[in-house]
Design an enzyme around this catalytic site. Structure first.
Site, PDB file in Angstrom:
ATOM      1  N   SER A 134      -2.361   3.563  -7.602  1.00  0.00           N
ATOM      2  CA  SER A 134      -1.802   4.721  -6.910  1.00  0.00           C
ATOM      3  C   SER A 134      -2.767   5.870  -7.174  1.00  0.00           C
ATOM      4  O   SER A 134      -3.571   5.813  -8.115  1.00  0.00           O
ATOM      5  CB  SER A 134      -0.431   5.070  -7.503  1.00  0.00           C
ATOM      6  OG  SER A 134      -0.013   6.365  -7.109  1.00  0.00           O
ATOM      7  N   TYR A 185       5.371   6.349 -14.705  1.00  0.00           N
ATOM      8  CA  TYR A 185       4.652   5.894 -13.507  1.00  0.00           C
ATOM      9  C   TYR A 185       3.160   6.208 -13.640  1.00  0.00           C
ATOM     10  O   TYR A 185       2.300   5.351 -13.409  1.00  0.00           O
ATOM     11  CB  TYR A 185       5.252   6.561 -12.271  1.00  0.00           C
ATOM     12  CG  TYR A 185       4.747   5.992 -10.965  1.00  0.00           C
ATOM     13  CD1 TYR A 185       5.262   4.799 -10.454  1.00  0.00           C
ATOM     14  CD2 TYR A 185       3.762   6.636 -10.224  1.00  0.00           C
ATOM     15  CE1 TYR A 185       4.803   4.271  -9.248  1.00  0.00           C
ATOM     16  CE2 TYR A 185       3.297   6.126  -9.017  1.00  0.00           C
ATOM     17  CZ  TYR A 185       3.821   4.942  -8.530  1.00  0.00           C
ATOM     18  OH  TYR A 185       3.356   4.418  -7.340  1.00  0.00           O
TER      19      TYR A 185
HETATM   20  N1  LIG Z   1       4.911   4.401  -1.202  1.00  0.00           N
HETATM   21  C1  LIG Z   1       4.030   5.193  -1.782  1.00  0.00           C
HETATM   22  O1  LIG Z   1       3.961   6.403  -1.475  1.00  0.00           O
HETATM   23  C2  LIG Z   1       3.090   4.615  -2.821  1.00  0.00           C
HETATM   24  C3  LIG Z   1       2.018   5.401  -3.255  1.00  0.00           C
HETATM   25  C4  LIG Z   1       1.150   4.906  -4.197  1.00  0.00           C
HETATM   26  C5  LIG Z   1       1.313   3.623  -4.694  1.00  0.00           C
HETATM   27  N2  LIG Z   1       2.363   2.869  -4.258  1.00  0.00           N
HETATM   28  C6  LIG Z   1       2.502   1.520  -4.835  1.00  0.00           C
HETATM   29  O2  LIG Z   1       2.606   0.578  -3.791  1.00  0.00           O
HETATM   30  C7  LIG Z   1       3.216  -0.603  -4.293  1.00  0.00           C
HETATM   31  C8  LIG Z   1       4.242  -1.096  -3.301  1.00  0.00           C
HETATM   32  O3  LIG Z   1       5.330  -0.178  -3.263  1.00  0.00           O
HETATM   33  P1  LIG Z   1       5.978   0.336  -1.892  1.00  0.00           P
HETATM   34  O4  LIG Z   1       5.655   1.776  -1.802  1.00  0.00           O
HETATM   35  O5  LIG Z   1       5.647  -0.567  -0.798  1.00  0.00           O
HETATM   36  O6  LIG Z   1       7.533   0.277  -2.292  1.00  0.00           O
HETATM   37  P2  LIG Z   1       8.719  -0.660  -1.763  1.00  0.00           P
HETATM   38  O7  LIG Z   1       9.873  -0.335  -2.652  1.00  0.00           O
HETATM   39  O8  LIG Z   1       8.896  -0.508  -0.302  1.00  0.00           O
HETATM   40  O9  LIG Z   1       8.183  -2.128  -2.072  1.00  0.00           O
HETATM   41  C9  LIG Z   1       8.073  -2.616  -3.376  1.00  0.00           C
HETATM   42  C10 LIG Z   1       8.504  -4.083  -3.413  1.00  0.00           C
HETATM   43  O10 LIG Z   1       8.360  -4.561  -4.754  1.00  0.00           O
HETATM   44  C11 LIG Z   1       9.495  -5.371  -5.053  1.00  0.00           C
HETATM   45  N3  LIG Z   1       9.709  -5.454  -6.500  1.00  0.00           N
HETATM   46  C12 LIG Z   1      10.291  -4.541  -7.319  1.00  0.00           C
HETATM   47  N4  LIG Z   1      10.347  -5.011  -8.571  1.00  0.00           N
HETATM   48  C13 LIG Z   1       9.767  -6.238  -8.552  1.00  0.00           C
HETATM   49  C14 LIG Z   1       9.508  -7.215  -9.545  1.00  0.00           C
HETATM   50  N5  LIG Z   1       9.905  -7.027 -10.815  1.00  0.00           N
HETATM   51  N6  LIG Z   1       8.899  -8.355  -9.183  1.00  0.00           N
HETATM   52  C15 LIG Z   1       8.533  -8.556  -7.887  1.00  0.00           C
HETATM   53  N7  LIG Z   1       8.764  -7.692  -6.905  1.00  0.00           N
HETATM   54  C16 LIG Z   1       9.365  -6.532  -7.235  1.00  0.00           C
HETATM   55  C17 LIG Z   1      10.637  -4.689  -4.320  1.00  0.00           C
HETATM   56  O11 LIG Z   1      11.747  -5.555  -4.136  1.00  0.00           O
HETATM   57  C18 LIG Z   1       9.970  -4.279  -3.018  1.00  0.00           C
HETATM   58  O12 LIG Z   1      10.086  -5.305  -2.052  1.00  0.00           O
HETATM   59  C19 LIG Z   1       3.779  -0.228  -5.675  1.00  0.00           C
HETATM   60  O13 LIG Z   1       2.929  -0.733  -6.681  1.00  0.00           O
HETATM   61  C20 LIG Z   1       3.754   1.287  -5.645  1.00  0.00           C
HETATM   62  O14 LIG Z   1       3.679   1.835  -6.949  1.00  0.00           O
HETATM   63  C21 LIG Z   1       3.242   3.336  -3.347  1.00  0.00           C
END
Ligand SMILES: NC(=O)c1ccc[n+]([C@@H]2O[C@H](COP(=O)([O-])OP(=O)(O)OC[C@H]3O[C@@H](n4cnc5c(N)ncnc54)[C@H](O)[C@@H]3O)[C@@H](O)[C@H]2O)c1
Length: 303
Positions: free
Chosen positions: A143, A155
């Site tokens: 991130s 985080y």
């Molecule tokens: N959305 C943002 O703005 C953003 C920004 C920077 C980084 N990220 C990173 O992107 C990645 C994906 O997140 P997202 O934004 O798509 O969120 P999201 O919540 O839409 O998707 C995350 C997925 O991970 C799954 N998950 C949660 N715990 C889990 C576990 N213990 N084992 C397996 N799966 C698990 C959830 O069920 C979900 O389907 C994450 O690592 C997040 O930190 C997101």
């Protein structure tokens, strides 16, 4: 590396957001897909979507990435089904609620368990099998919070650690005679379900922490920033391009990278840390601080 219908790609956190979009982008490239997540219902929907859209072979797996044995079983099941694996996207991630210093320690355990240990388990389980397959690529989702803190200490810490270990992996793989590319994805705001990540709070960690008085102010602004953020499909396409071109950094949000650069300049100058007053997608920090103080005072008066 080239992607084809012989390429087997594993994605964790594939049921929602960026992971689900990656499934579609790698599916569009014809790859065989292994979709892993803790959320069975969402995983089934994502799997149906990707198979209907791209007519590719898939395997789904209910896998909690914070558990080494489950990630190892995922890797074994992948090779059982498809004979080999070339690409792992360690993408599953969460962001918890609760006060980091005065609230329950379980918020730290959960966040580090999924965001950091999930990536460690993913690399350790899949790297030997990617080497056995003759090479491939590792994508770790960090991130922009991995390059400057300000998104919550647990985080931030988890994502800084992912950036660090991914860079270490890159250096370890660079001289390898078996080619293994490495990419580090550092997005800013992306339109996903992350703000409601505690929908997957595990029962084994006890009661789910809630927002403390005043935390709602920042939380609600972040929810809006995420709702107005980049489409996950655009991020996923950048990841596929990085794998094809063997690019390490994947920065979907250059405006956030500017803030990271300011931070590293101030580190170089040895000055004390200063939170940026302006962050993309958020009102000025002074305004959020004032609103937070007002919310805390109102909560105290109501007691
Ligand atoms: N959305 C943002 O703005 C953003 C920004 C920077 C980084 N990220 C990173 O992107 C990645 C994906 O997140 P997202 O934004 O798509 O969120 P999201 O919540 O839409 O998707 C995350 C997925 O991970 C799954 N998950 C949660 N715990 C889990 C576990 N213990 N084992 C397996 N799966 C698990 C959830 O069920 C979900 O389907 C994450 O690592 C997040 O930190 C997101």
């Amino acid at each position: 590396m080239d992607l084809s219908n012989d390429t087997v790609v594993v994605i964790t956190g594939a049921a929602s957001g960026i992971g689900r979009a990656m499934a579609n982008s790698f599916g569009a490239a014809g790859c065989k897909l292994v979709l892993a997540d803790v959320n069975a219902d969402d995983l089934e929907v994502a799997d149906g979507e990707v198979r209907a859209s791209h007519k590719v072979d898939t395997l789904t797996s209910i896998t909690d990435v914070s558990k080494a044995d489950q990630v190892e079983a995922l890797a074994a099941a992948t090779v059982d089904r498809f004979g080999a694996v070339q690409v792992i996207c360690n993408n599953a991630g969460v962001a918890g609620k609760g006060d980091p210093w005065l609230g329950p320690i379980e918020t730290w355990e959960w966040t580090l368990g999924v965001n950091l240990w999930g990536v460690i388990h993913g690399v350790r389980a899949f790297l030997p099998r990617i080497l056995e397959a003759g090479g491939g690529h590792v994508v770790n989702t960090a991130s922009i919070a991995g390059l400057f803190p300000g998104f919550g200490p647990a985080y931030d810490a988890s994502k800084h650690a992912v950036v660090a270990l991914t860079e270490g992996l890159y250096h370890a793989m660079e001289p390898s005679p078996i080619p293994v590319g490495v990419s580090c994805l550092c997005p800013g705001w992306v339109r996903t379900g992350i703000i409601d990540a505690d929908r997957n709070w595990p029962d084994e960690l006890g009661e789910r922490p809630e927002l403390e008085a005043g935390q709602e102010v920042l939380f609600n602004y972040i929810r809006t920033a995420i709702e107005e953020g980049m489409q996950p499909a655009a991020v996923a396409d950048m990841v596929v391009s990085a794998v094809r071109k063997n690019r390490y950094w994947v920065f979907p949000h250059p405006d956030f990278v500017e803030i990271a650069m300011d931070r590293f300049h101030s580190i170089g100058e040895g000055v004390n840390p200063v939170m940026p007053n302006e962050s993309p997608g958020l009102p000025p920090r002074e305004q959020m601080v004032a609103e937070t103080m007002a919310a805390v005072m109102a909560a105290l008066e109501a007691q």
